[in-house]
Write an enzyme that holds these catalytic residues in place. Structure first.
Site, PDB file in Angstrom:
ATOM      1  N   TYR A 131       0.628  13.899   1.463  1.00 22.64           N
ATOM      2  CA  TYR A 131       0.136  14.769   2.816  1.00 22.64           C
ATOM      3  C   TYR A 131       0.226  16.307   2.604  1.00 22.64           C
ATOM      4  CZ  TYR A 131       0.439   9.664   3.636  1.00 22.64           C
ATOM      5  OH  TYR A 131       0.422   8.247   3.621  1.00 22.64           O
ATOM      6  N   GLY A 155       1.858   5.050  -0.488  1.00 25.14           N
ATOM      7  CA  GLY A 155       1.187   6.179  -0.683  1.00 25.14           C
ATOM      8  C   GLY A 155       2.017   7.282  -1.002  1.00 25.14           C
ATOM      9  N   ARG A 156       2.905   7.714  -0.010  1.00 27.60           N
ATOM     10  CA  ARG A 156       3.975   8.687  -0.153  1.00 27.60           C
ATOM     11  C   ARG A 156       4.830   8.426  -1.190  1.00 27.60           C
ATOM     12  NH1 ARG A 156       5.685  11.646   4.163  1.00 27.60           N
ATOM     13  NH2 ARG A 156       5.052   9.775   5.349  1.00 27.60           N
ATOM     14  N   GLU A 165       0.755  -1.136   0.040  1.00 28.07           N
ATOM     15  CA  GLU A 165       0.186   0.074  -0.191  1.00 28.07           C
ATOM     16  C   GLU A 165       0.968   1.244  -0.087  1.00 28.07           C
ATOM     17  OE1 GLU A 165      -3.578  -1.813   2.878  1.00 28.07           O
ATOM     18  OE2 GLU A 165      -1.771  -0.766   3.759  1.00 28.07           O
ATOM     19  N   CYS A 179      -1.773  33.178  11.385  1.00 32.03           N
ATOM     20  CA  CYS A 179      -1.499  33.592  12.707  1.00 32.03           C
ATOM     21  C   CYS A 179      -1.114  32.510  13.569  1.00 32.03           C
ATOM     22  CB  CYS A 179      -2.728  34.321  13.024  1.00 32.03           C
ATOM     23  SG  CYS A 179      -3.291  35.604  12.037  1.00 32.03           S
ATOM     24  N   GLU A 180       0.050  32.210  13.296  1.00 32.13           N
ATOM     25  CA  GLU A 180       0.785  31.198  14.177  1.00 32.13           C
ATOM     26  C   GLU A 180       2.279  31.255  14.121  1.00 32.13           C
ATOM     27  OE1 GLU A 180      -0.001  27.979  16.577  1.00 32.13           O
ATOM     28  OE2 GLU A 180      -1.967  28.680  15.236  1.00 32.13           O
ATOM     29  N   ARG A 224       2.969  19.802   7.481  1.00 32.03           N
ATOM     30  CA  ARG A 224       3.940  18.881   7.885  1.00 32.03           C
ATOM     31  C   ARG A 224       4.995  19.551   8.675  1.00 32.03           C
ATOM     32  NH1 ARG A 224       6.483  16.025   4.777  1.00 32.03           N
ATOM     33  NH2 ARG A 224       6.358  13.976   6.312  1.00 32.03           N
TER      34      ARG A 224
END
Ligand SMILES: *Cc1c(COP(=O)(O)O)cnc(C)c1O
Length: 445
Positions: free
Chosen positions: A390, A292-293, A290, A361-362, A330
């Site tokens: 992702y 994904g990345r 499986e 704003c972080e 990420r």
């Protein structure tokens, strides 16, 4: 920045992907923009498929759609002859809307709702990967009501820890996922599953982590799964026709990353299966994986427009782009690192070390700490590589920022596969209760 796939610097000194100039993409679609090198996605798919063909084993390569799931991606996965993993009703719906063959869909997740199970059974998907005892009972009951028998794998935690970031390891005992092999619950689950009238047990599934750079973890998992299969055959006379060894194959994000070629991972897995099952006279199972990345990760590039600069002499120079944690959470979530370049001045030499900030704003909304770039100007185009997995999948509307568009590029052509969100998408689901609606007030003086 390492140039993946078809990416290159053209004779205008611009980054070019899939034969399309990045600055032309910016003019046509705006920024931020996710750009996928379609040829590289397809190449990765083919690397998995041909490595399995070479093994002589039966196989399914199921794209873990959570890495990047849009309808056009489902078309590629189908055309490349692969299967598809989904983990929610939304992913299942996307696959079905794209016309993906239901029998090649596998449903994962540690808390599938009754509604999701019904939807998947009605669609006649190929297999459920059952995660826990509650789900076994629920699935059997719903399948019974619908007079169907559904294929299942049981997800087991083999107790193998992948050497990777702590937050993305899932194969160890202390995990929310799966039946534990060590404490006997996997064995009990097999017994219980094989007694259910509406479940057809195909075998077991294990996923040991993500962004894995060695084959040892997969070998150990194959060994443990084989030993378990032999024990189950002896105690319960149950044979597993399918073994699923999950995903987690690493990719090169940064200069120092050293993933193995896809064919090396696959050969290690298929060899380990042949060895361990063969040694026990066990009928060689069909192998599922499986990825994904490793299918989409290095094929994605995000293009941003550079805005403001904050220079703190002797401390740091912040360069802000018109995106950030909303399109790539990420770095904030996992301290993930990325490479980048100026797409419109790709041949210029680096002159200074800067840090790339987002616009949210972080304070944690940083994309890259300490990267060497030429002196940047407002309006330059920053390309961040390896954003295919992702990123879009985890994008949010934090600060009510609209999610970017996604384009596929190939052979000099670009195609929009997700439109940029509109202001109406931002407020479209908002409801103002009747009692708060504006009434024209008569102001008495
Ligand atoms: C996330 C996940 C994958 C895919 O992992 P990658 O690291 O993207 O290859 C495969 N299987 C399961 C069960 C997963 O949870």
């Amino acid at each position: 920045m390492y140039l993946h796939g078809t990416s290159k610097i053209n004779n205008k000194g611009h980054l070019e992907i899939g034969g399309v100039d990045a600055t032309a993409l910016v003019s046509e679609y705006g920024t931020p923009l996710y750009v996928f090198d379609e040829a590289l996605v397809r190449q990765r798919c083919r690397e998995f498929v041909s490595a399995f063909q070479a093994s002589g084993l039966k196989y399914q390569v199921a794209y873990a759609s959570k890495a990047f799931m849009v309808m056009a991606m489902c078309r590629i996965v189908e055309e490349e002859g692969m299967s598809l993993d989904v983990v929610s009703d939304g992913e299942l719906y996307t696959a079905l809307q794209a016309g993906f063959p239901a029998e090649r869909i596998h449903f994962h997740g540690n808390n599938k709702t009754p509604e999701e199970i019904e939807m998947a059974i009605d669609a006649r998907i190929g297999c459920f990967v059952v995660d826990n005892f509650d789900e076994l009972q629920l699935l059997n009951a719903i399948a019974g009501e619908k007079r169907q028998k559904v294929n299942i794998l049981l997800r087991i935690t083999p107790g193998v820890e992948a050497h990777t970031h702590e937050y993305i390891s899932t194969g160890q005992t202390d995990s929310k996922f799966g039946f534990d092999l060590g404490n006997g619950s996997a064995f009990r689950a097999i017994k219980e599953a094989s007694e259910q009238a509406h479940l057809q047990l195909l075998g077991v599934h294990s996923h040991i982590g993500s962004q894995i750079f060695e084959v040892e973890g997969f070998r150990m998992a194959a060994e443990k799964v084989a030993a378990f299969a032999v024990e189950v055959r002896k105690e319960l006379s149950v044979i597993f026709p399918v073994i699923n060894l999950g995903g987690g194959f690493g990719i090169r994000y940064m200069e120092g990353d050293t993933p193995l070629p896809v064919a090396v991972y696959v050969k290690a897995i298929t060899d380990a299966i042949k060895e361990n099952f063969g040694a026990n006279d066990y009928p060689l199972p069909e192998i599922w994986v499986e990825p994904g990345r490793s299918i989409v990760g290095d094929a994605g590039t995000t293009l941003y427009t550079i805005g403001t600069t904050k220079d703190i002499p002797g401390v740091r120079k912040y360069i802000a782009v018109n995106g950030g944690m909303t399109d790539n959470p990420r770095p904030a979530l996992y301290e993930s690192e990325y490479e980048a370049m100026l797409a419109n001045r790709a041949t210029e030499q680096p002159e200074e070390v800067v840090s790339i900030a987002g616009k949210c704003c972080e304070s944690g909304d940083m994309l890259i700490w300490d990267i060497q770039l030429p002196k940047v100007h407002v309006g330059d185009v920053l390309a961040v590589s390896c954003t295919g997995a992702y990123n879009y999948a985890m994008a949010s509307n934090y600060n009510r920022i609209r999610r970017p568009a996604v384009v596929f590029v190939k052979d000099g052509q670009s195609d929009l596969v997700v439109k940029r969100e509109t202001y109406n998408d931002i407020v479209g689901n908002d409801v103002i209760p009747e009692r708060m609606k504006q009434v024209s007030k008569s102001v008495s003086s």
